[in-house]
Design an enzyme around this catalytic site. Structure first.
Site, PDB file in Angstrom:
ATOM      1  N   ASP A   1       1.616   5.182  -5.447  1.00 12.92           N
ATOM      2  CA  ASP A   1       2.138   4.012  -4.554  1.00 12.92           C
ATOM      3  C   ASP A   1       1.070   4.146  -3.547  1.00 12.92           C
ATOM      4  OD1 ASP A   1       4.481   2.454  -3.658  1.00 12.92           O
ATOM      5  OD2 ASP A   1       4.419   3.705  -1.905  1.00 12.92           O
TER       6      ASP A   1
ATOM      7  N   GLU B   1      -1.383   1.511  -7.598  1.00 12.32           N
ATOM      8  CA  GLU B   1      -0.905   0.358  -7.036  1.00 12.32           C
ATOM      9  C   GLU B   1      -1.705  -0.029  -6.130  1.00 12.32           C
ATOM     10  OE1 GLU B   1       2.803  -1.651  -4.389  1.00 12.32           O
ATOM     11  OE2 GLU B   1       2.174   0.308  -4.050  1.00 12.32           O
TER      12      GLU B   1
END
Length: 646
Positions: A324, A377
């Site tokens: 993330d 990401e």
């Protein structure tokens, strides 16, 4: 560790699981199995059962274990500091059993007193309670077949169709009670067959690590080594992973090495000093999420994070980690105003320590688990996110294609009457599609915070919205790259995702939504079964434009190719609600062709503009190609064709 008792044991016995080599690796930022050393470990010492505790608190003057076994006394079980200045406090406490609740009482050198959970705890109490739980991770696995063969499922030349799931809101036992949750076992019993039926190859779980606030969706964590107790024990979660594996489905976890919250029992100012976070809040505080950023320059923190990534792959048989907020990790000026950040030693805006850590992370993961994938990401154009570290890349296996997602959704929001002016926005992704190993994401981030569900991003009446959504999926699944779809998108969820309630499953009684679901099911099957759609999904040789300049009709056509000669599929998209009859498409191959999928088929609640039977490619030069196919192009639809083999 057995033996004969020949003396009464002290309340805390000097004992250690650490070797000098462990300490050296810990302090070098290279230890990747700290979960075997830190935390609470039940064992026998001199014939007595108990628990060994170890915690890193380098600025502590005093550390004790308090728990339900000593009436939460702050002083009766004082840990011993190691002699090597490592900052580790440890000791064996007789009689402490599995299931015991505990916290660390820490008095810092400044005199401040703190009550902290264990950063390496394998289990925590269910929120809002905040104690750690002594919990061994013993488990007998039954997924040997999957583990031995998963390389072929996870390699970059295999199909990746990922279903992104938030476990707490996919389904609920009581849809009207936000505090009701299915157990891991109950979720597995309904989720695994659903994912299998829908044809997804992998499931990606939004963070399952323990977190105190449901509204963070798991991205603000206090228990990095603990599967959340909301749904059961760590072993229950292992059983869930195993259930997916037994059905041939891979499990990817969202992993958050970027930031953590300031909850009093968590990592923030763990011993009264900035232990895990940067002390300089220009680097250590994240303004977007009101959270704190790991200090990637501190070797012990790097070892903590490195071990955590390996922990999930090792102990839980996880098949991949989606990392993330990589952009926020590697850029010092991410979401910061001028003056709110300080350049690195070279004068640039890159966090060189975070970049170094990510390279080390990926090198370690792929060395130990070559059959898994790491997925970044990252919304920036940082060089080589999914390129090997030996050529200067970060070493990830894949990277989310955020540019494709933004440009595609912006295009699809437009009235079809105006789309001809924006065709280049849609086709731009193919300019850079092979610069990274891209995954195409339609994730949870696109259906929250007022952005509306995917279906309601589409223009037009109800029929056109559904047709547009099927067209979007047809484009996504035939575009180079792997795929990710957030739960609810597969049947046209009509409300924004809300973590407090389950998806709108009642919509499936309507033919429009059932049609969307059936189309996703069928295109998943086609993607999995068609080597032309995945074998060369990260290589330019796997894609060729056939029509890219028919702006007035908003028609696009391209060929997808596999490794074998003649392994091709023709994809034709019509971005307007006007059907096209006898539309000529120039192609490089002759012979017979057949339609294998059409999003306008009545089965999907389409209008039925389909191509039936076998179609002969005429020997007619058109649009730079030697052969021409004459097709029916469906309104707001995609048709996919392949050559007829003898």
């Amino acid at each position: 560790m057995t033996g004969v008792i020949n003396r009464p044991l002290q309340s805390v016995e000097p004992f250690s699981l650490f070797s000098s080599g462990d300490i050296a690796l810990f302090q070098a930022g290279s230890h990747y199995r700290l979960y075997e050393k830190f935390g609470a470990h039940t064992l026998e010492y001199e014939g007595v059962a108990g628990t060994y505790f170890a915690v890193w608190a380098p600025d502590a003057a005093f550390v004790a274990v308090m728990g339900d076994f000593n009436n939460w006394d702050h002083y009766c079980h004082t840990l011993l500091p190691r002699w090597d200045s490592s900052g580790i406090w440890e000791g064996f406490i007789p009689g402490v059993e599995a299931g015991s609740l505990y916290k660390y009482f820490i008095r810092s050198n400044s005199g401040e007193e703190l009550f902290k959970g264990d950063p390496y705890a394998t289990r925590w109490e269910v929120r809002p309670k905040t104690a750690s739980v002594v919990h061994p991770l013993d488990h007998t696995w039954h997924d040997k077949k999957w583990m031995q063969g998963r390389k072929k499922h996870n390699q970059l030349s295999s199909p990746f169709a990922v279903y992104e799931v938030h476990l707490g809101s996919w389904r609920k036992p009581d849809p009207n009670d936000e505090e009701s949750f299915y157990s891991y076992g109950e979720i597995a019993a309904i989720l695994v067959p659903y994912v299998k039926e829908m044809g997804f190859t992998h499931v990606e779980l939004m963070p399952v690590m323990e977190h105190p606030f449901d509204g963070s969706w798991g991205y603000q964590q206090t228990g990095y080594y603990a599967a959340t107790s909301r749904f059961g024990t760590p072993q229950d979660f292992m059983d869930m992973v195993e259930a997916f594996h037994q059905e041939g489905i891979g499990v990817i976890l969202d992993w958050v090495p970027s930031h953590f919250p300031h909850d009093a029992h968590g990592l923030y100012r763990f011993d009264g000093s900035h232990v895990y976070e940067y002390a300089d809040m220009r680097k250590g505080y994240h303004p977007d999420w009101n959270s704190y950023i790991f200090n990637y320059s501190r070797s012990e923190v790097r070892s903590f994070l490195l071990s955590n990534a390996i922990y999930w792959l090792d102990k839980f048989h996880i098949d991949g980690l989606r990392v993330d907020a990589v952009a926020s990790m590697i850029h010092l000026d991410y979401s910061r105003q001028r003056g709110g950040w300080e350049p690195n030693e070279l004068g640039g805006n890159e966090n060189l320590e975070a970049i170094s850590f990510l390279k080390k992370l990926n090198e370690t993961i792929y060395a130990l688990f070559p059959d898994v994938q790491t997925i970044a990401e990252d919304s920036t154009n940082h060089y080589g996110v999914s390129r090997p570290t030996f050529v200067g890349g970060l070493g990830f296996g894949m990277k989310w294609m955020m540019g494709w997602m933004n440009d595609t959704l912006d295009y699809f929001k437009k009235d079809p009457l105006h789309r001809k002016w924006y065709q280049n926005d849609l086709t731009f992704s193919l300019v850079y599609a092979f610069s990274e190993n891209y995954m195409l994401p339609l994730s949870h981030d696109e259906v929250v915070h007022g952005k509306s569900p995917l279906l309601y991003k589409m223009p037009g009446d109800d029929w056109q919205k559904c047709a547009n959504l099927r067209l979007l999926y047809g484009y996504m699944y035939t575009h180079p790259g792997t795929k990710l779809l957030f739960m609810g998108g597969e049947f046209g969820q009509t409300s924004e995702w809300n973590y407090k309630r389950e998806l709108d499953w009642h919509l499936l009684k309507y033919a429009t939504h059932k049609g969307i679901q059936d189309f996703v099911k069928d295109i998943n099957r086609l993607y999995r079964e068609s080597t032309a759609l995945y074998e060369l999904q990260f290589e330019g040789d796997g894609f060729e434009w056939m029509i890219v300049n028919d702006y007035d009709n908003c028609v696009l056509a391209y060929m997808r190719k596999g490794k074998a000669v003649g392994d091709v599929m023709l994809v034709v998209l019509n971005m307007t609600p006007v059907p096209r009859e006898q539309y000529p498409v120039g192609i490089p191959l002759g012979g017979l062709w057949e339609e294998v999928l059409n999003s306008d088929h009545p089965r999907y609640y389409g209008s039925g503009v389909i191509n039936t039977g076998q179609l002969q490619a005429a020997k007619q030069f058109y649009n730079g190609r030697e052969y021409t196919l004459s097709l029916r192009i469906p309104p707001l639809g995609v048709t996919i064709l392949k050559p007829v083999t003898a």
